[in-house]
Enzyme design. Structure first.
Site, short mmCIF file in Angstrom:
data_model
loop_
_atom_site.label_atom_id
_atom_site.label_comp_id
_atom_site.label_asym_id
_atom_site.label_seq_id
_atom_site.Cartn_x
_atom_site.Cartn_y
_atom_site.Cartn_z
N LYS A 207 61.30 20.73 93.31
CA LYS A 207 62.71 21.10 93.50
C LYS A 207 62.76 22.60 93.76
O LYS A 207 62.57 23.41 92.87
CB LYS A 207 63.57 20.77 92.28
CG LYS A 207 65.07 20.84 92.62
CD LYS A 207 65.96 21.08 91.41
CE LYS A 207 66.08 22.55 91.06
NZ LYS A 207 66.78 23.36 92.11
N GLU B 30 56.08 30.08 84.12
CA GLU B 30 55.90 31.48 84.54
C GLU B 30 57.30 32.06 84.65
O GLU B 30 58.08 31.70 85.52
CB GLU B 30 55.16 31.55 85.87
CG GLU B 30 54.66 32.94 86.20
CD GLU B 30 55.51 33.63 87.26
OE1 GLU B 30 56.25 34.57 86.88
OE2 GLU B 30 55.44 33.23 88.43
N CYS C 150 58.96 38.92 89.99
CA CYS C 150 58.80 38.85 88.54
C CYS C 150 57.75 39.83 88.05
O CYS C 150 57.76 40.26 86.90
CB CYS C 150 58.45 37.43 88.11
SG CYS C 150 57.01 36.74 88.96
N GLU D 137 65.31 42.40 82.35
CA GLU D 137 64.84 42.18 83.72
C GLU D 137 66.03 42.24 84.69
O GLU D 137 66.94 41.42 84.63
CB GLU D 137 64.16 40.82 83.84
CG GLU D 137 63.57 40.60 85.23
CD GLU D 137 62.89 39.26 85.38
OE1 GLU D 137 61.83 39.21 86.03
OE2 GLU D 137 63.42 38.26 84.86
#
Length: 480
Positions: free
Chosen positions: A177, A252, A286, A382
């Site tokens: 997906k 992750e 990331c 983040e």
């Protein structure tokens, strides 16, 4: 709306609409307009994809195929990807405003993912364990079953391939997906798998939102493995969903990478990689080096060169060959990054360059800030955008402490010409990957993953084999 492109689900090698006919809009973020529609998957669509993958695994030829034959078929897919590289890169550049040359690089990396894991499973061997008891024991690695994979929008094709390639190489079937923001290239990949001759159900693509499409595949007890790349918050939800049927997960997740520049570093090299680490892909990585620590003795000189290099980046249309920096991938994400930039101003940060574009685009310019407290949100959280927060340090011990003072632990970088310091500091950094005097260099044999809020598990080489297979011990009596 008739002239919009359409990306359906790929089930049993056919591109299909959602069962209820629902679609959602797909945006071109550079032009800030809808350019396509995609099938919006619901629970029934997820069930259809899982049923297909389950049948392909339980009854089909793929998990029973010889390793050499399976490798040849995956290489055939890689060949098709190479032949259509410009077309695939165009999809990602249109879909998320990634500069075209960077998108082509992502296609090449994706091709390499498939080729590597095709050969890795072909050449992989188990272990033999001598026993004094008159027995012979050995290990073997059989496919786990059906894999549910959810990939992010920042590297649409590359991160999907990182999940699909080892999953199918080891004989599993896979439902991928992609992010609802970037369905184009992954749907195209599903079509290429059919063209390469993959048996129906080996690779199914389910488009749609995290709920209900994503949660439906992670929470289904017919799924044997779940692999996800995305935010830490969503990762926790994915893990909880998979736990309902005890499916192993590989996550992750987010990062807040530390980039440490010591006074003895090659400053030109350190500046080059500092720019790449935070401004490549408009900071939507990331692994971004979003927390930069520079030793006092070179701070002013480094900052001048860093700012000059950031301001030299060409911002523009992702299809312009001169462009190396474009808009953020969606209006929703643009708004999020803007909130951090504005928050940094409110918190007293010193802006050396950058800020929000004033032309109405979804561009946040390469932004460099210092002077923020260590508990300020733009420093701790983040941002996932082109915003670098810089701090000074005096000693090696202070640098290590600052780097490790985060709930994330995906990666770190350090720049030094002192070999002993490089090894010493690398071993002390709490991170899944440490780059020394470089960034974003990968060897697919090595472990990849993070600690803390950056994820669970490792993938790459034998680490992927461990996750995507069911290791088995066989013990045999030897008669005398």
């Amino acid at each position: 709306m008739a002239d919009l492109e359409f990306f359906g689900h790929i089930v049993d090698n056919e591109e299909v609409e959602s069962i209820d006919g629902k679609r959602f809009d797909v945006w071109n973020p550079w032009k800030r307009e809808v350019w396509a529609q995609a099938a919006e998957g619901g629970e029934k669509d997820a069930d259809r994809a899982i049923t297909s993958a389950r049948k392909a695994f339980d009854e089909g030829p793929w998990p029973r195929m010889g390793r050499v034959e399976r490798a040849k078929m995956i290489h055939r897919l890689a060949d098709l990807m190479e032949a259509r590289a410009d077309e695939i890169a165009t999809l990602d550049s249109t879909n998320m405003a990634k500069p075209f040359e960077q998108a082509k690089h992502d296609v090449a990396r994706s091709v390499w993912n498939f080729r590597f894991f095709a050969d890795h499973q072909r050449d992989s061997v188990g272990e033999v364990y001598p026993m004094d008891s008159g027995h012979h024991s050995y290990s073997e690695f059989g496919p786990a079953g059906v894999v549910a994979a959810i990939s992010p929008w920042n590297f649409p094709l590359m991160m999907a391939s990182w999940k699909i390639a080892p999953a199918i190489a080891w004989g599993n079937t896979c439902i991928i997906k992609p992010s609802e923001d970037t369905p184009a290239s992954v749907t195209y990949l599903g079509g290429l798998a059919a063209e390469a001759g993959f048996p129906p159900g080996v690779l199914n693509v389910l488009n749609g939102y995290g709920h209900p499409a994503g949660s439906a595949i992670t929470g289904d007890d017919r799924v044997d493995r779940v692999t996800f790349t995305g935010s830490s918050t969503t990762g926790k939800a994915v893990m909880a969903s998979a736990a309902t049927h005890l499916a192993p997960v590989s996550l992750e997740l987010g990062g807040k990478g530390a980039n440490i520049v010591f006074a003895d570093a090659d400053i030109d090299n350190a500046v080059y990689w500092a720019v790449e680490a935070i401004f490549r892909n408009a900071g939507q990585i990331c692994l971004a080096g979003s927390r930069l620590f520079v030793q006092d003795a070179i701070y002013d000189e480094f900052m001048k060169r860093f700012v000059d290099a950031a301001e030299a980046l060409t911002i523009g249309d992702p299809f312009d060959p001169a462009t190396n920096f474009s808009s953020l991938a969606s209006k929703r994400h643009f708004d999020k990054v803007v909130s951090y930039v504005e928050g940094a101003r409110d918190l007293g940060g010193t802006f050396h360059t950058g800020g929000i574009a004033e032309d109405g685009s979804w561009v946040v310019k390469p932004t460099i800030i210092d002077g923020l407290a260590l508990d300020a949100a733009p420093y701790c959280e983040e941002i996932f955008g082109p915003v670098c927060v810089v701090n000074r340090f005096e000693t090696e011990e202070e640098a290590v402490h600052l780097a490790n003072d985060t709930r994330y632990g995906l990666n770190a970088m350090l720049f030094t010409e002192n070999l002993s310091r490089a090894h010493r500091v690398a071993s002390k950094l709490r991170a899944g990957t440490v780059w020394v005097n470089c960034f974003f260099i990968r060897d697919l044999r090595t472990p990849f993953g993070g600690v803390g809020d950056s994820g669970v598990g490792r993938e790459g080489g034998n680490f992927s084999r461990e996750f995507f297979t069911e290791p088995k011990a066989v013990v045999m009596q030897i008669t005398s």
